[in-house]
Design a protein around this motif. Sequence first.
Motif, PDB file in Angstrom:
ATOM      1  N   GLN A 111      -5.110  -1.081 -23.308  1.00  0.00           N
ATOM      2  CA  GLN A 111      -6.353  -0.332 -23.091  1.00  0.00           C
ATOM      3  C   GLN A 111      -6.456   0.182 -21.665  1.00  0.00           C
ATOM      4  N   GLN A 112      -5.634  -0.371 -20.779  1.00  0.00           N
ATOM      5  CA  GLN A 112      -5.657   0.036 -19.377  1.00  0.00           C
ATOM      6  C   GLN A 112      -5.001   1.410 -19.201  1.00  0.00           C
ATOM      7  N   ASN A 113      -5.398   2.097 -18.166  1.00  0.00           N
ATOM      8  CA  ASN A 113      -4.807   3.386 -17.822  1.00  0.00           C
ATOM      9  C   ASN A 113      -3.680   3.128 -16.823  1.00  0.00           C
ATOM     10  N   PHE A 114      -2.466   3.024 -17.345  1.00  0.00           N
ATOM     11  CA  PHE A 114      -1.310   2.759 -16.491  1.00  0.00           C
ATOM     12  C   PHE A 114      -0.050   3.301 -17.130  1.00  0.00           C
ATOM     13  N   ASN A 115       1.011   3.338 -16.338  1.00  0.00           N
ATOM     14  CA  ASN A 115       2.332   3.636 -16.875  1.00  0.00           C
ATOM     15  C   ASN A 115       2.957   2.296 -17.233  1.00  0.00           C
ATOM     16  N   LEU A 116       3.279   2.123 -18.493  1.00  0.00           N
ATOM     17  CA  LEU A 116       3.820   0.858 -18.966  1.00  0.00           C
ATOM     18  C   LEU A 116       5.213   1.081 -19.535  1.00  0.00           C
ATOM     19  N   ILE A 117       6.165   0.376 -18.983  1.00  0.00           N
ATOM     20  CA  ILE A 117       7.544   0.420 -19.460  1.00  0.00           C
ATOM     21  C   ILE A 117       7.839  -0.958 -20.054  1.00  0.00           C
ATOM     22  N   ILE A 118       8.110  -0.973 -21.350  1.00  0.00           N
ATOM     23  CA  ILE A 118       8.252  -2.218 -22.090  1.00  0.00           C
ATOM     24  C   ILE A 118       9.712  -2.432 -22.471  1.00  0.00           C
ATOM     25  N   ILE A 119      10.218  -3.615 -22.172  1.00  0.00           N
ATOM     26  CA  ILE A 119      11.586  -3.977 -22.529  1.00  0.00           C
ATOM     27  C   ILE A 119      11.536  -4.952 -23.703  1.00  0.00           C
ATOM     28  N   SER A 120      12.382  -4.707 -24.702  1.00  0.00           N
ATOM     29  CA  SER A 120      12.488  -5.624 -25.834  1.00  0.00           C
ATOM     30  C   SER A 120      13.923  -5.657 -26.336  1.00  0.00           C
ATOM     31  N   ASN A 121      14.238  -6.695 -27.080  1.00  0.00           N
ATOM     32  CA  ASN A 121      15.572  -6.850 -27.654  1.00  0.00           C
ATOM     33  C   ASN A 121      15.583  -6.470 -29.126  1.00  0.00           C
ATOM     34  N   GLU A 122      16.671  -5.875 -29.542  1.00  0.00           N
ATOM     35  CA  GLU A 122      16.903  -5.598 -30.957  1.00  0.00           C
ATOM     36  C   GLU A 122      17.779  -6.729 -31.505  1.00  0.00           C
ATOM     37  N   ILE A 123      17.160  -7.881 -31.705  1.00  0.00           N
ATOM     38  CA  ILE A 123      17.960  -9.033 -32.122  1.00  0.00           C
ATOM     39  C   ILE A 123      18.422  -8.931 -33.567  1.00  0.00           C
ATOM     40  N   GLY A 124      17.774  -8.113 -34.352  1.00  0.00           N
ATOM     41  CA  GLY A 124      18.167  -7.939 -35.740  1.00  0.00           C
ATOM     42  C   GLY A 124      19.453  -7.149 -35.921  1.00  0.00           C
ATOM     43  N   MET A 125      19.983  -6.613 -34.834  1.00  0.00           N
ATOM     44  CA  MET A 125      21.227  -5.846 -34.913  1.00  0.00           C
ATOM     45  C   MET A 125      22.443  -6.740 -34.669  1.00  0.00           C
ATOM     46  N   GLY A 126      22.189  -8.003 -34.369  1.00  0.00           N
ATOM     47  CA  GLY A 126      23.272  -8.929 -34.054  1.00  0.00           C
ATOM     48  C   GLY A 126      23.650  -9.780 -35.246  1.00  0.00           C
ATOM     49  N   VAL A 127      24.172 -10.932 -34.953  1.00  0.00           N
ATOM     50  CA  VAL A 127      24.594 -11.878 -35.969  1.00  0.00           C
ATOM     51  C   VAL A 127      23.377 -12.408 -36.719  1.00  0.00           C
ATOM     52  N   HIS A 128      23.506 -12.571 -38.017  1.00  0.00           N
ATOM     53  CA  HIS A 128      22.439 -13.140 -38.833  1.00  0.00           C
ATOM     54  C   HIS A 128      22.234 -14.593 -38.414  1.00  0.00           C
ATOM     55  N   ALA A 129      20.989 -14.947 -38.091  1.00  0.00           N
ATOM     56  CA  ALA A 129      20.688 -16.296 -37.611  1.00  0.00           C
ATOM     57  C   ALA A 129      21.052 -17.350 -38.650  1.00  0.00           C
ATOM     58  N   SER A 130      21.595 -18.442 -38.183  1.00  0.00           N
ATOM     59  CA  SER A 130      22.042 -19.505 -39.091  1.00  0.00           C
ATOM     60  C   SER A 130      20.948 -20.524 -39.397  1.00  0.00           C
ATOM     61  N   THR A 131      19.817 -20.440 -38.679  1.00  0.00           N
ATOM     62  CA  THR A 131      18.724 -21.382 -38.917  1.00  0.00           C
ATOM     63  C   THR A 131      17.504 -20.653 -39.459  1.00  0.00           C
ATOM     64  N   GLU A 132      16.653 -21.400 -40.121  1.00  0.00           N
ATOM     65  CA  GLU A 132      15.421 -20.817 -40.643  1.00  0.00           C
ATOM     66  C   GLU A 132      14.546 -20.290 -39.508  1.00  0.00           C
ATOM     67  N   GLY A 133      14.435 -21.070 -38.429  1.00  0.00           N
ATOM     68  CA  GLY A 133      13.641 -20.638 -37.284  1.00  0.00           C
ATOM     69  C   GLY A 133      14.179 -19.359 -36.670  1.00  0.00           C
ATOM     70  N   GLY A 134      15.486 -19.258 -36.580  1.00  0.00           N
ATOM     71  CA  GLY A 134      16.108 -18.051 -36.037  1.00  0.00           C
ATOM     72  C   GLY A 134      15.846 -16.835 -36.898  1.00  0.00           C
ATOM     73  N   ARG A 135      15.911 -17.025 -38.216  1.00  0.00           N
ATOM     74  CA  ARG A 135      15.640 -15.910 -39.130  1.00  0.00           C
ATOM     75  C   ARG A 135      14.173 -15.503 -39.071  1.00  0.00           C
ATOM     76  N   LYS A 136      13.286 -16.485 -38.982  1.00  0.00           N
ATOM     77  CA  LYS A 136      11.853 -16.176 -38.861  1.00  0.00           C
ATOM     78  C   LYS A 136      11.581 -15.393 -37.579  1.00  0.00           C
ATOM     79  N   PHE A 137      12.213 -15.829 -36.483  1.00  0.00           N
ATOM     80  CA  PHE A 137      11.968 -15.142 -35.224  1.00  0.00           C
ATOM     81  C   PHE A 137      12.525 -13.722 -35.247  1.00  0.00           C
TER      82      PHE A 137
END
Length: 167
Positions: A111-137
Amino acid sequence: MIHYISGGQRSGKTNYAVQQAQLLSEHPVYLATSRIWDEDHKARILLHKQNRDTRWENIEEEKNISKLQLANKTVVLDCITLWLTNFFVDNNYDVDKALAEAKQEFDAFIQQNFNLIIISNEIGMGVHASTEGGRKFADLQGWMNQYIAQRADKATLIISGIPLTLK
């Protein structure tokens, strides 16, 4: 202006985001969202801080980013993955609760008036997680990335240090 930058681990996202911020401001803000999980992680965070010069204002906030007053500034938010991890862990790995809280906090933040540059990971493009928690995340991360990208004015995917404009 919201610029969403995504890519794989060690793809060059942060370097690109920092360069973009320095084009927009002489005194940008680096907003770090990571908790310190162990000594190795603490050392990595310290190294990141040392790599930024005195032009940068450094702020650390694990979850409640909307409480920060950053109007009329250029902010690099690093990163959504670590920020989202805090919601996930604090909600006992409940994807729905974590996603709802993160969306609410993000909506209040932008809601603020600013320039916001957001960094995020595309973890779904990597190896399929071997744990339930990893898949949920991975699901949680993908849904939050979509949410942010839809609200962004600009979106860039970084692959091997090369920025690809998506939006």
